[in-house]
Design an enzyme around this catalytic site. Structure first.
Site, PDB file in Angstrom:
ATOM      1  N   ARG B 292     -49.445  36.074 -27.205  1.00  0.00           N
ATOM      2  CA  ARG B 292     -48.445  36.778 -28.000  1.00  0.00           C
ATOM      3  C   ARG B 292     -48.849  36.658 -29.456  1.00  0.00           C
ATOM      4  NH1 ARG B 292     -43.396  33.531 -28.350  1.00  0.00           N
ATOM      5  NH2 ARG B 292     -44.039  33.271 -30.492  1.00  0.00           N
ATOM      6  N   HIS B 296     -41.869  35.913 -31.138  1.00  0.00           N
ATOM      7  CA  HIS B 296     -41.139  36.169 -29.879  1.00  0.00           C
ATOM      8  C   HIS B 296     -40.294  37.427 -30.019  1.00  0.00           C
ATOM      9  CE1 HIS B 296     -38.394  35.743 -26.530  1.00  0.00           C
ATOM     10  NE2 HIS B 296     -37.367  35.625 -27.350  1.00  0.00           N
ATOM     11  N   TYR B 305     -43.784  26.603 -35.406  1.00  0.00           N
ATOM     12  CA  TYR B 305     -44.175  25.820 -34.229  1.00  0.00           C
ATOM     13  C   TYR B 305     -45.629  26.000 -33.791  1.00  0.00           C
ATOM     14  CZ  TYR B 305     -42.714  30.246 -32.072  1.00  0.00           C
ATOM     15  OH  TYR B 305     -42.542  31.567 -31.774  1.00  0.00           O
TER      16      TYR B 305
END
Lengths: 329, 398
Positions: B292, B296, B305
């Site tokens: 990805r 998100h 993160y």
């Protein structure tokens, strides 16, 4: 409010080393609403940690940890994401004390951001409180203000019963002073947020601010409106609410959830049973409609607004009333 | 076990809870390792450098025209994705779920499907939607907030996006069982179902139950897991000790890890898996190993993160670039062709933009529709009361 909840979790983690915080994305990310921001760094990954994506697993393992002497505070990422955990909550978390004749208690807090008003997509805006309030053995609380968010969450973590802690997500960014001392009010008491003589608005969570705004607007029309913030949905504070409604003789219950079979039906029924001879009008409910939660562009119609609550107040048979204290309208 | 001494004490001088935890060194190493090469079992037919390689079990003959078509598909869906992302940034969409980096996984799988096959997406499958003939403008309603869904799932053979993680896997298993019960399975003309979900979803009970049901009923179902390495902020190691494709063995069906950034390999493996299913040899698990490359959703901030190094590493494995290089090497496409695709993408993006800003506000009474098959007197009364109330404002009575 999110910062108040964060501080409550930090203080609870600090106060009792048996307290654990876990869920999806609550670790390094700090939760999708940042309620657990910084906690993993401060308290370490053994006490604040990310779990696999399985809500039944989160609550099921919380039960196991509580059996083993810990005090888990778990997060469901969104209201409708909690449904996979429903069986663990209703069949096990709620019933363990009863099943073991009181030998086992499960001091678990299940935090659930709930409700709409943030333009969330499908499954992100449910008001699921009635599922939990219909389950004996669970306590269900929901703060309407940042200071109560802190106080209620501290109380919930210390509670020997499982607590469903519903966070009105549209108020995560609401600001307010938050005293860090422990409240003497306790977790089970409703609170009269605004005194009034003519009508009692009964609200909780996100609708507390709506009720208070309605009271302001109603004052301009001549109604003196009392606002009761329930705080605790289970147990229900009969004494405070009944006293208020007997005094005012009129009541409107407000919640975001659909009305049919909703929590407001229980409130209206109890009040009718206890206050019937004091009532000047039927108790009304202003709720979400009996439809699936609509897409973001339509949610404003679904959610109780100041105008809709005011409209209900106006329908409380004022024409026959002799004790009305206000003027105008 | 519950001795308080066992729990980590806070650092005495720990600061206030104001900043995100940085990933630990272990997390960084684990993350880089996990997203390295995909391991020896990875099926690949086109390397990141654009070289065609052979695989003993999975191969595919594609003509120049077919490969150009796959390239065009990927460029167009990437442009749609980037345009929608930009529309969210401009306030025209409430949220967007980017597919950036997963174009090959989706176009490879989407083009492996036949019109008679059925697909169950999660919520990032814009490339699959494209292959099912759903105009990109039809995706906007959900994300602008006018609708929960806009296409007819049975007509398009593409289920509505499912936002709750993993729920659709069981629905897909049931659909596939129905195909089998109907006798639509058993030879090359049979039907099959394909179900899309992510690495995070593999932890959900629904997904495991889907594996069990699919297996014991020999359902014609391809479980297509796009392992994009991150479930919001959680790396795949938080979901599984072993590579996800190896889980299939425990359920009794084959599991294959394919390079999800290789459109040819994904097409070959998915076509094989669907054929196995339509011939009665399902189910099959495919793990498309991908990344990805964006957040998100537009509400997410991946810098909290994960490290940018990881993204840089994956940019070298870009799914589109390797096809372009290969097309050039083979002399299957020239500059005019690539310019033509870009021009087509520009038009598509402009159409998406224009459509989005012109979308009408949905009528309020729509919230009362589509709840039950037949009119509900209770709900009808509620609607009428609501419309009366609204018209009161229009008449200036309030």
């Amino acid at each position: 409010m999110a910062a108040a909840l964060n501080r409550a979790l930090a203080d609870a983690l600090d106060a009792d080393e048996r307290v654990l915080v876990f869920g999806e994305d609550v670790g390094p990310l700090g939760g999708v609403f940042r309620v657990t921001d910084g906690l993993a760094a401060r308290f370490g990954e053994r006490r604040v940690f990310d779990t696999p994506l399985a809500e039944s697993g989160i609550v099921g393992t919380a039960i196991g940890m509580a059996l083993n002497g810990m005090r888990p505070v778990v997060e469901m990422q969104f209201d409708a994401f909690a449904y996979p955990a429903f069986e663990q909550i209703t069949s096990h978390l709620a019933k363990m004390r009863n099943r073991t004749r009181g030998a086992v208690e499960l001091p678990v807090v299940v935090r659930i951001p709930y409700g709409g008003g943030i333009g969330g997509v499908e499954h992100h805006c449910d008001s699921s409180e009635a599922y939990y309030t219909h389950t004996p053995g669970l306590r269900v609380v929901t703060p309407g203000t940042p200071d109560d968010a802190y106080a209620l969450l501290r109380d919930a973590v210390e509670c020997p019963d499982p607590v469903i802690f519903l966070e009105p997500k549209r108020h995560y960014w609401t600001r307010g002073d938050v005293p860090l001392g422990r409240s003497s009010l306790g977790m089970d008491r409703a609170l009269v947020r605004r005194p009034g003589r003519d009508v009692t608005l009964i609200a909780y969570g996100s609708m507390v601010s709506t009720a208070l705004e309605t009271a302001e607007a109603a004052a301009e029309e001549g109604w003196d409106v009392e606002v009761v913030d329930l705080r605790s949905l289970t147990p229900f504070d009969d004494a405070t609410v009944t006293e208020s409604v007997r005094r005012t003789g009129r009541a409107v219950v407000v919640h975001e959830a659909s009305g049919f079979g909703g929590y407001g039906a229980e409130v209206a029924a109890r009040l009718t049973e206890r206050c019937f001879h004091h009532l000047h009008a039927p108790i009304l409910r202003v709720t979400g409609f009996d439809v699936p939660y609509p897409p973001p562009m339509l949610e404003e119609h679904h959610l109780p607004s100041v105008d809709r609550v005011l409209d209900a107040v106006a329908r409380l048979q004022w024409d026959d009333e002799v004790v009305r204290s206000g003027v105008g309208a | 076990m519950s001795s308080p001494e066992q729990w980590t004490r806070p650092e005495p001088d720990a600061g206030p809870a104001a900043t995100a935890a940085r990933p630990t060194a272990e997390q960084v190493i684990a993350g880089l390792r996990a997203t390295d090469e995909g391991g020896a079992d990875l099926v690949q037919l086109l390397t990141p450098e654009g070289e065609r390689v052979q695989h003993p079990d999975f191969d595919i003959d594609v003509t120049a025209e077919e490969l150009r078509g796959l390239y065009r598909d990927m460029v167009l869906v990437r442009r749609v994705d980037r345009e929608a992302n930009a529309l969210q940034r401009k306030g025209q969409l409430g949220i967007w779920v980017p597919l950036l980096g997963q174009e090959a996984a989706q176009i490879g799988a989407g083009r492996a499907m036949r019109p008679t096959d059925m697909a169950f997406p999660s919520y990032r499958e814009h490339g699959i939607a494209w292959c099912r003939g759903i105009p990109p403008t039809d995706l906007l309603g959900i994300f602008r907030g006018t609708d929960h869904g806009t296409w007819d799932p049975l007509e398009k053979r593409f289920h509505p996006y499912t936002i709750v993680i993993g729920n659709q896997v069981l629905n897909a298993a049931g659909y596939a069982m129905g195909q089998k019960f109907d006798g639509a399975v058993g030879d090359d003309d049979g039907e099959a179902t394909i179900c899309f979900f992510g690495d995070g979803a593999t932890s959900q009970g629904d997904v495991h139950e889907g594996f069990v049901w699919g297996a014991v009923y020999d359902a014609p179902l391809v479980f297509f897991c796009q392992n994009n390495q991150w479930a919001i902020s959680e790396p795949t190691e938080r979901q599984s000790r072993l590579p996800l494709y190896q889980r299939a063995r425990g359920y009794g069906f084959p599991g294959i890890r394919v390079d999800g950034n290789d459109v040819l390999a994904t097409l070959a493996v998915t076509r094989w898996a669907l054929d196995e299913c339509r011939n009665g040899n399902g189910p099959v698990l495919i793990e498309a190993f991908t990344y990805r490359m964006d957040a998100h959703t537009t509400s997410d901030d991946p810098t909290r993160y994960r490290l940018s190094d990881e993204l840089e590493m994956w940019k070298l494995k870009d799914p589109i670039e390797r096809v372009k290089v290969h097309l050039v090497k083979q002399q299957w496409a020239d500059a005019a062709y690539f310019e033509g695709v870009e021009a087509e993408a520009d038009v598509l993006a402009a159409e998406l933009r224009d459509f989005c800003v012109a979308m009408p506000e949905p009528p309020a009474q729509r919230i009362f529709s589509g709840v039950y098959a037949e009119a509900s007197p209770v709900l009808d009364a509620q609607r009428d009361e609501f419309l009366d109330y609204v018209s009161g404002f229009a008449g200036g009575e309030h």
